[in-house]
Write an enzyme that holds these catalytic residues in place. Structure first.
Site, short mmCIF file in Angstrom:
data_model
loop_
_atom_site.label_atom_id
_atom_site.label_comp_id
_atom_site.label_asym_id
_atom_site.label_seq_id
_atom_site.Cartn_x
_atom_site.Cartn_y
_atom_site.Cartn_z
CG ASP A 11 49.46 41.06 53.75
OD1 ASP A 11 49.06 40.68 52.64
OD2 ASP A 11 50.65 40.95 54.14
CG ASP A 13 51.74 35.49 50.98
OD1 ASP A 13 51.08 34.63 51.59
OD2 ASP A 13 51.96 35.44 49.77
CG ASP A 219 54.39 41.93 55.03
OD1 ASP A 219 53.26 41.83 54.51
OD2 ASP A 219 55.41 41.41 54.53
MG LIG Z 1 52.44 40.78 52.80
#
Ligand SMILES: [Mg+2]
Length: 285
Positions: A11, A13, A219
């Site tokens: 991922d 961001d 995340d």
């Molecule tokens: Mg993310």
């Protein structure tokens, strides 16, 4: 003995990029080591093609990348020996898409507009300046973020009860509704995990090997399908929310540090031997 080949799916961001600054500085050395060791890093993100092309170049990557939460995979032509089945050529890429185009999802939203449109703001109705304000992206970055091809992210402004009703109606109309870091994504039933599985299969054929294994790092809640589908899952600690719940427990870890620091820390722990061997190899040349 066959050496196992790692493929990393990541991922952006809040994972490889810091949640607040969007910088990847803390992971740069590790990215360099992965390049030296020929371990592919596949970005798997909710971002658009326009954003990814720029970020990819900044991170000095020449690998395939996955956009808009698994909606499509862009594979630089000649990554593999031949064009994978069920892909089309767009520019310099072989493209595998998993979703209907964005207009389909905008039409669904407009069907529900009388009841719900006052409770959210969608990317298509936000100006570049407004999007820049909400996200902290600069104007050029926000302009690229608006160029979505497969889905519509919205910012919810109403209460939880109305949100639940809104989501239920969208799901009934065939949409998938996924919570990202800042936005709710209205899109087709594609996800980061499905894209990981398809692309890993292409690598397996290319390497002519069953000993390919995948490491996924993320995340957010939208990373969960990717983390569940990978051989090794790493949850990156977020400064703004708890770790999302995973069903799996085997070969699953949670980073101690946030964002790119946690990313580098986890890769170093998992691949220490391979990175060291590649480093020693390059010194002996
Ligand atoms: Mg993310």
């Amino acid at each position: 003995m066959t050496t196992k080949k790692a493929i990393i799916f990541s991922d952006l961001d809040g994972t490889l990029l810091d949640h607040y600054s969007y910088q990847s500085t803390a992971a740069e050395l590790t990215l360099q080591q992965l390049r030296n060791a020929n371990i592919p890093v596949i970005l798997n993100t909710s971002k658009t093609f326009a954003e990814l092309e720029v970020i990819h170049a900044e991170l000095k990557l020449d690998t395939p990348f996955i956009i808009e939460n698994g909606a499509a995979i862009f594979i630089p032509i000649n990554t593999f020996n031949s064009q994978p089945e069920d892909t089309e050529i767009i520019g310099n890429y072989w493209v595998k898409s998993f979703s209907l185009p964005r207009q389909h999802w905008l039409n669904l939203l407009s069907e529900l507009s009388a009841e719900f449109s006052q409770f959210y703001r969608g990317f298509s109705s936000l100006s570049v300046a407004e999007l820049s304000d909400i996200t902290g992206l600069d104007l050029a970055q926000a302009e690229r973020a608006k160029q979505r091809q497969y889905g519509e992210p919205i910012q919810w402004l109403g209460d939880k009860v109305t949100k639940k009703a809104f989501i239920e109606q969208l799901v009934e109309l065939g949409a998938s509704v996924v919570h990202g870091g800042r936005f709710i994504h209205i899109e087709g039933f594609c996800d980061k995990g499905q894209a990981l599985i398809w692309l890993t299969e292409q690598y397996r054929e290319y390497y002519n090997s069953s000993s390919v294994y995948t490491i996924a790092l993320g995340d957010g809640e939208n990373d969960t399908p990717m983390l569940e589908a990978a051989d090794i899952a790493v949850q990156i600690r977020s400064p703004v929310h708890d770790f999302p719940t995973l069903y799996r427990q085997y070969k699953t870890s949670q980073s101690r540090l946030y964002g790119p620091q946690g990313w580098a820390e986890s890769i170093q722990q998992l691949l220490a031997e391979q990175l060291l061997a590649a480093q020693q190899g390059s010194h002996s040349i």
